[in-house]
Design a protein around this motif. Structure first.
Motif, PDB file in Angstrom:
ATOM      1  N   HIS A  13      73.628 105.113  65.681  1.00 30.97           N
ATOM      2  CA  HIS A  13      75.611 104.864  65.432  1.00 30.97           C
ATOM      3  C   HIS A  13      75.378 106.490  65.832  1.00 30.97           C
ATOM      4  O   HIS A  13      76.173 106.691  67.158  1.00 30.97           O
ATOM      5  CB  HIS A  13      75.824 104.726  64.095  1.00 30.97           C
ATOM      6  CG  HIS A  13      76.775 103.891  63.981  1.00 30.97           C
ATOM      7  ND1 HIS A  13      77.896 105.080  63.307  1.00 30.97           N
ATOM      8  CD2 HIS A  13      77.474 103.066  64.993  1.00 30.97           C
ATOM      9  CE1 HIS A  13      79.173 104.253  64.312  1.00 30.97           C
ATOM     10  NE2 HIS A  13      78.979 103.046  64.635  1.00 30.97           N
ATOM     11  N   GLN A  14      75.282 107.421  65.343  1.00 31.61           N
ATOM     12  CA  GLN A  14      75.639 108.627  65.352  1.00 31.61           C
ATOM     13  C   GLN A  14      75.944 108.983  67.176  1.00 31.61           C
ATOM     14  O   GLN A  14      76.704 109.877  67.807  1.00 31.61           O
ATOM     15  CB  GLN A  14      75.547 109.774  65.007  1.00 31.61           C
ATOM     16  CG  GLN A  14      76.067 110.031  62.941  1.00 31.61           C
ATOM     17  CD  GLN A  14      77.982 109.367  63.615  1.00 31.61           C
ATOM     18  OE1 GLN A  14      78.619 110.227  64.728  1.00 31.61           O
ATOM     19  NE2 GLN A  14      78.533 108.497  62.878  1.00 31.61           N
ATOM     20  N   ARG A  15      74.128 108.801  67.733  1.00 29.12           N
ATOM     21  CA  ARG A  15      74.367 108.962  69.092  1.00 29.12           C
ATOM     22  C   ARG A  15      74.840 108.195  69.694  1.00 29.12           C
ATOM     23  O   ARG A  15      75.581 109.036  71.253  1.00 29.12           O
ATOM     24  CB  ARG A  15      73.023 108.686  69.084  1.00 29.12           C
ATOM     25  CG  ARG A  15      72.016 109.259  70.262  1.00 29.12           C
ATOM     26  CD  ARG A  15      72.641 110.639  70.714  1.00 29.12           C
ATOM     27  NE  ARG A  15      71.584 111.524  70.062  1.00 29.12           N
ATOM     28  CZ  ARG A  15      70.822 112.389  70.795  1.00 29.12           C
ATOM     29  NH1 ARG A  15      69.835 111.996  71.423  1.00 29.12           N
ATOM     30  NH2 ARG A  15      69.971 113.470  69.354  1.00 29.12           N
ATOM     31  N   ALA A  54      69.580 104.314  71.237  1.00 27.00           N
ATOM     32  CA  ALA A  54      71.446 104.878  71.289  1.00 27.00           C
ATOM     33  C   ALA A  54      71.622 104.207  72.448  1.00 27.00           C
ATOM     34  O   ALA A  54      72.308 103.260  72.694  1.00 27.00           O
ATOM     35  CB  ALA A  54      71.718 105.819  71.001  1.00 27.00           C
ATOM     36  N   LYS A  66      81.034 110.043  74.442  1.00 23.71           N
ATOM     37  CA  LYS A  66      82.007 110.307  74.063  1.00 23.71           C
ATOM     38  C   LYS A  66      81.805 111.945  74.955  1.00 23.71           C
ATOM     39  O   LYS A  66      82.837 111.800  75.328  1.00 23.71           O
ATOM     40  CB  LYS A  66      82.396 111.672  72.883  1.00 23.71           C
ATOM     41  CG  LYS A  66      82.769 112.575  73.245  1.00 23.71           C
ATOM     42  CD  LYS A  66      83.051 113.976  71.782  1.00 23.71           C
ATOM     43  CE  LYS A  66      83.575 114.633  71.473  1.00 23.71           C
ATOM     44  NZ  LYS A  66      83.625 115.638  70.210  1.00 23.71           N
ATOM     45  N   ASP A  89      69.260 104.103  57.235  1.00 26.98           N
ATOM     46  CA  ASP A  89      69.933 106.176  57.500  1.00 26.98           C
ATOM     47  C   ASP A  89      69.190 105.978  58.937  1.00 26.98           C
ATOM     48  O   ASP A  89      69.937 106.754  59.607  1.00 26.98           O
ATOM     49  CB  ASP A  89      68.963 106.395  56.902  1.00 26.98           C
ATOM     50  CG  ASP A  89      69.034 106.407  55.399  1.00 26.98           C
ATOM     51  OD1 ASP A  89      70.339 105.944  54.818  1.00 26.98           O
ATOM     52  OD2 ASP A  89      67.850 106.880  54.009  1.00 26.98           O
ATOM     53  N   ALA A 126      83.962 103.219  72.133  1.00 21.54           N
ATOM     54  CA  ALA A 126      83.322 103.508  70.366  1.00 21.54           C
ATOM     55  C   ALA A 126      83.886 102.811  69.760  1.00 21.54           C
ATOM     56  O   ALA A 126      83.617 102.314  68.671  1.00 21.54           O
ATOM     57  CB  ALA A 126      84.176 104.672  69.513  1.00 21.54           C
ATOM     58  N   TYR A 183      77.780 101.988  57.515  1.00 27.24           N
ATOM     59  CA  TYR A 183      76.346 102.161  56.881  1.00 27.24           C
ATOM     60  C   TYR A 183      76.651 101.659  55.190  1.00 27.24           C
ATOM     61  O   TYR A 183      77.512 101.529  54.325  1.00 27.24           O
ATOM     62  CB  TYR A 183      76.683 103.361  56.236  1.00 27.24           C
ATOM     63  CG  TYR A 183      75.447 104.573  55.726  1.00 27.24           C
ATOM     64  CD1 TYR A 183      74.046 104.224  56.363  1.00 27.24           C
ATOM     65  CD2 TYR A 183      74.998 104.285  54.474  1.00 27.24           C
ATOM     66  CE1 TYR A 183      72.688 104.061  55.510  1.00 27.24           C
ATOM     67  CE2 TYR A 183      74.198 105.706  53.738  1.00 27.24           C
ATOM     68  CZ  TYR A 183      73.078 105.238  54.330  1.00 27.24           C
ATOM     69  OH  TYR A 183      71.928 105.704  53.355  1.00 27.24           O
ATOM     70  N   LEU A 236      78.207 107.124  69.315  1.00 28.00           N
ATOM     71  CA  LEU A 236      79.290 107.601  69.232  1.00 28.00           C
ATOM     72  C   LEU A 236      79.175 109.237  70.855  1.00 28.00           C
ATOM     73  O   LEU A 236      80.336 109.403  71.379  1.00 28.00           O
ATOM     74  CB  LEU A 236      79.917 108.047  68.068  1.00 28.00           C
ATOM     75  CG  LEU A 236      80.152 106.679  67.896  1.00 28.00           C
ATOM     76  CD1 LEU A 236      80.563 106.877  66.309  1.00 28.00           C
ATOM     77  CD2 LEU A 236      80.590 105.381  67.972  1.00 28.00           C
ATOM     78  N   THR A 237      78.076 110.004  69.862  1.00 27.53           N
ATOM     79  CA  THR A 237      78.086 111.125  70.814  1.00 27.53           C
ATOM     80  C   THR A 237      78.303 110.666  72.882  1.00 27.53           C
ATOM     81  O   THR A 237      78.355 111.157  73.077  1.00 27.53           O
ATOM     82  CB  THR A 237      76.902 111.889  70.730  1.00 27.53           C
ATOM     83  OG1 THR A 237      77.565 111.921  69.085  1.00 27.53           O
ATOM     84  CG2 THR A 237      76.447 113.144  71.706  1.00 27.53           C
ATOM     85  N   GLN A 254      71.885 104.342  61.174  1.00 27.17           N
ATOM     86  CA  GLN A 254      73.804 105.255  61.233  1.00 27.17           C
ATOM     87  C   GLN A 254      73.115 107.282  61.682  1.00 27.17           C
ATOM     88  O   GLN A 254      74.066 107.247  62.979  1.00 27.17           O
ATOM     89  CB  GLN A 254      73.495 106.010  59.041  1.00 27.17           C
ATOM     90  CG  GLN A 254      74.418 107.030  59.464  1.00 27.17           C
ATOM     91  CD  GLN A 254      74.998 107.472  58.016  1.00 27.17           C
ATOM     92  OE1 GLN A 254      73.939 107.805  56.956  1.00 27.17           O
ATOM     93  NE2 GLN A 254      76.314 107.447  57.386  1.00 27.17           N
ATOM     94  N   ARG A 255      71.660 107.001  61.631  1.00 26.24           N
ATOM     95  CA  ARG A 255      71.016 108.455  63.461  1.00 26.24           C
ATOM     96  C   ARG A 255      71.931 107.839  64.215  1.00 26.24           C
ATOM     97  O   ARG A 255      72.460 108.367  65.161  1.00 26.24           O
ATOM     98  CB  ARG A 255      70.056 108.903  63.035  1.00 26.24           C
ATOM     99  CG  ARG A 255      70.458 109.520  61.132  1.00 26.24           C
ATOM    100  CD  ARG A 255      68.705 109.829  61.444  1.00 26.24           C
ATOM    101  NE  ARG A 255      68.352 110.919  62.749  1.00 26.24           N
ATOM    102  CZ  ARG A 255      67.180 110.921  62.230  1.00 26.24           C
ATOM    103  NH1 ARG A 255      65.624 110.583  62.266  1.00 26.24           N
ATOM    104  NH2 ARG A 255      66.826 111.695  63.794  1.00 26.24           N
TER     105      ARG A 255
END
Length: 184
Positions: free
Chosen positions: A135-137, A100, A143, A129, A169, A176, A139-140, A132-133
């Protein structure tokens, strides 16, 4: 556009004085080497002069805390290519945050990012998959903010490459592709 000498120089200006750490072009596998009596500075050694390898190794350095930076390769577990399903899952769990940060660094530098599952001769998993994980990190992290070393380097890269700062973001709009992972 993306010269490794530029990245080495940016890293040096940002971290050498404060952290006694240099980014080093290696001839083989990447490794982190803490200072010794013979080499008086810490070394983030990346593979074969590849820009992406340098960003990845820098990301690991940015994740590692003070104690970890006193051990070769930060004292982390690493299982080489050829991992079974459980070993690959463990590898991906450890790699989410560094990748990330690598994605953030790549974006700040205007450089294309690709996740790496790094297991060509082992159990195949759906790369998307994992992405995606990651990518979520990303964004976190956007933030919640970055540690001071990460933020310093992101700003330095954005300034050098004239990319937007602060990172948002919206710069990481990724979809995905579920249909590509059926059967894996």
């Amino acid at each position: 556009m993306h010269q490794i000498a530029d990245l080495i120089s940016i890293f040096e200006r940002t971290f050498y004085q404060t952290y006694n750490t240099r980014l080093i072009k290696g001839d083989s596998e990447p490794v982190y080497l803490p200072a010794t009596d013979y080499v008086l500075y810490h070394q983030v050694v990346f593979a074969h002069g590849f820009y992406a390898s340098a960003l990845h190794e820098i990301a690991h350095w940015l994740v590692a805390g003070n104690e970890r930076r006193l051990s070769e390769d930060y004292g982390y577990w690493y299982c080489p290519d050829g991992r079974d399903k459980q070993q690959q899952a463990d590898f991906e769990n450890v790699e989410v945050k560094p990748q990330a940060i690598e994605w953030l660094l790549s974006t700040a530098a205007g450089f294309n990012f690709n996740v790496s599952v790094d297991n060509l001769n082992g159990e195949q998993t759906c790369r998307f998959d994992f992405q995606q994980r990651v990518h979520q990190r990303v964004l976190t992290l956007i933030k919640n903010g970055f540690n001071s070393r990460t933020e310093s380097l992101l700003k330095a890269l954005s300034h050098f490459y004239n990319t937007p700062w602060p990172l948002t973001a919206q710069q990481f709009n990724w979809q995905y592709p579920k249909e590509l992972c059926n059967g894996v």
